[in-house]
Design a protein around this motif. Structure first.
Motif, mmCIF file in Angstrom:
data_model
loop_
_atom_site.group_PDB
_atom_site.id
_atom_site.type_symbol
_atom_site.label_atom_id
_atom_site.label_comp_id
_atom_site.label_asym_id
_atom_site.label_seq_id
_atom_site.Cartn_x
_atom_site.Cartn_y
_atom_site.Cartn_z
ATOM 1 N N SER A 175 -11.380 -27.651 -9.502
ATOM 2 C CA SER A 175 -11.978 -28.653 -8.996
ATOM 3 C C SER A 175 -13.647 -29.082 -9.508
ATOM 4 N N PHE A 176 -13.269 -29.281 -10.562
ATOM 5 C CA PHE A 176 -14.292 -29.300 -11.212
ATOM 6 C C PHE A 176 -16.006 -29.004 -12.029
ATOM 7 N N LYS A 177 -15.984 -27.795 -11.041
ATOM 8 C CA LYS A 177 -17.278 -26.822 -11.144
ATOM 9 C C LYS A 177 -17.993 -26.984 -11.815
ATOM 10 N N ILE A 196 -10.601 -37.480 -17.777
ATOM 11 C CA ILE A 196 -10.273 -36.068 -16.816
ATOM 12 C C ILE A 196 -9.826 -36.436 -15.405
ATOM 13 N N TYR A 197 -10.431 -37.191 -14.368
ATOM 14 C CA TYR A 197 -10.379 -37.155 -12.834
ATOM 15 C C TYR A 197 -8.539 -37.894 -12.668
ATOM 16 N N GLU A 198 -7.936 -39.060 -14.559
ATOM 17 C CA GLU A 198 -7.367 -39.538 -13.825
ATOM 18 C C GLU A 198 -5.796 -38.621 -13.998
ATOM 19 N N VAL A 199 -6.606 -37.408 -14.935
ATOM 20 C CA VAL A 199 -5.340 -36.746 -15.619
ATOM 21 C C VAL A 199 -4.985 -35.469 -14.277
ATOM 22 N N ARG A 200 -6.178 -35.112 -13.998
ATOM 23 C CA ARG A 200 -6.019 -34.431 -12.159
ATOM 24 C C ARG A 200 -5.290 -35.141 -12.030
ATOM 25 N N LYS A 201 -5.248 -36.436 -11.546
ATOM 26 C CA LYS A 201 -4.593 -36.523 -9.694
ATOM 27 C C LYS A 201 -3.414 -36.744 -10.557
ATOM 28 N N HIS A 202 -2.728 -37.831 -12.137
ATOM 29 C CA HIS A 202 -1.191 -36.916 -12.392
ATOM 30 C C HIS A 202 -0.694 -35.647 -12.151
ATOM 31 N N ALA A 207 -2.154 -32.077 -4.285
ATOM 32 C CA ALA A 207 -2.363 -30.390 -3.722
ATOM 33 C C ALA A 207 -4.049 -30.168 -3.946
ATOM 34 N N ASP A 208 -4.461 -29.170 -3.739
ATOM 35 C CA ASP A 208 -5.495 -29.204 -3.417
ATOM 36 C C ASP A 208 -6.046 -28.489 -5.184
ATOM 37 N N ARG A 213 -2.143 -21.503 -8.159
ATOM 38 C CA ARG A 213 -1.784 -21.868 -9.136
ATOM 39 C C ARG A 213 -2.273 -22.954 -9.830
ATOM 40 N N ALA A 214 -2.907 -23.253 -9.811
ATOM 41 C CA ALA A 214 -2.882 -24.851 -10.747
ATOM 42 C C ALA A 214 -4.748 -24.463 -10.912
#
Length: 299
Positions: A175-177, A196-202, A207-208, A213-214
């Motif tokens: 969630s990048f807090k 990093i946002y691109e990687v998270r999207k991949h 998903a939340d 689990r993530a």
């Protein structure tokens, strides 16, 4: 002026590798680059090297002659790259020094296989190892460190906690807090925060990011075994390590943690070349020795 190897390494990573990671155009090219670079890491001799299938997942198994237990090692690579090949040098060194056979799962990668594919594969291997859970250690680095902690939570919920767990520079909060994502954007020697946002999207797709689990920062750890954590104060994931250690302690977990100064993300990969990497791994070896010296009935 005397330059230490750490300073030279950081300079090279910042001026060459960080810039390369920022512009490499496709996931496939990033994977090829990682595989090529990993061929230069020094590898441990004298290990039996096999391919096995556990829980339906292809794995690489490295076994020292005097194995006393098993290490399930989950490689890093932001869930989009990395493999048993990129991490067999580090895992093999840990195997030899700790007298543990190492299982390296070739878990599925995003974007072809988004969340929860990596988690499902890691859990399948861990569940296949449940008969030896009292002699099992789980560990990993970066995304694999976060995956390690998510799997640890899963095993604890099943009542099959391993003997111990460890993570190097774990990615624990998708969630990048964490403030260090911005405060350490320049000091991080290797990770370009702009991707990093691109990687998270991949990985997550739709998903939340709060799904534990993530993001194991939000996971339960009831009856978890001792956990060992290391991270660097200069990396963008520093707060992921700090908050993870605090979260575990809040739940009563015994945590051995250390924040190292001005070292690159997962500097342990540079063992046998960087004194701080060797010192960090020596701390891990001592931690694992302590766990195997402690009778199961008193843990």
């Amino acid at each position: 002026m005397l330059f230490r190897r750490r300073d030279v390494l950081n300079f090279w990573l910042r001026t060459v590798e960080k810039r390369k990671l920022a512009w490499l155009p496709t996931v496939q090219v990033q994977r090829q680059n990682f595989e090529l670079q990993a061929m230069g890491f020094p590898r441990e001799r004298g290990l039996k090297d096999e391919k096995v299938v556990l829980g339906g997942v292809s794995c690489r198994k490295l076994t020292p002659k005097d194995a006393r237990g098993t290490l399930l090692y989950l490689h890093g690579g932001a869930y989009i790259m990395g493999s048993p090949s990129t991490h067999c040098a580090l895992a093999g060194t840990i195997a030899a020094k700790t007298h543990l056979q190492v299982i390296l799962p070739n878990y599925r990668l995003a974007p072809e296989h988004p969340f929860p594919a990596a988690f499902d594969d890691a859990c399948a291997v861990a569940e296949a190892l449940e008969p030896v859970s009292d002699q099992l250690v789980i560990g990993g680095d970066s995304a694999g460190g976060g995956l390690t902690l998510s799997v640890l939570s899963h095993l604890c919920e099943r009542g099959h906690a391993p003997r111990a767990a460890f993570a190097f520079s774990p990615w624990t909060d998708l969630s990048f807090k964490g403030n260090s994502l911005t405060t350490n954007a320049q000091t991080d020697a290797i990770l370009p925060v702009e991707r990093i946002y691109e990687v998270r999207k991949h990985y997550l797709h739709n998903a939340d990011p709060l799904d534990h689990r993530a993001s194991p920062l939000f996971a339960p750890f009831k009856n978890a075994p001792p956990v060992f954590l290391q991270w660097s104060d200069s990396e963008i994931l520093a707060d992921d390590g700090r908050r993870m250690a605090a979260r575990l302690r809040e739940q009563g977990v015994i945590v051995t943690s250390k924040e190292w100064h001005d070292l690159p993300h997962v500097w342990q990969l540079f063992h046998d070349r960087l004194s701080e990497a060797d010192a960090a791994l020596a701390d891990l070896y001592a931690f694992i020795d302590d766990q195997f010296a402690t009778p199961e009935t008193t843990r």
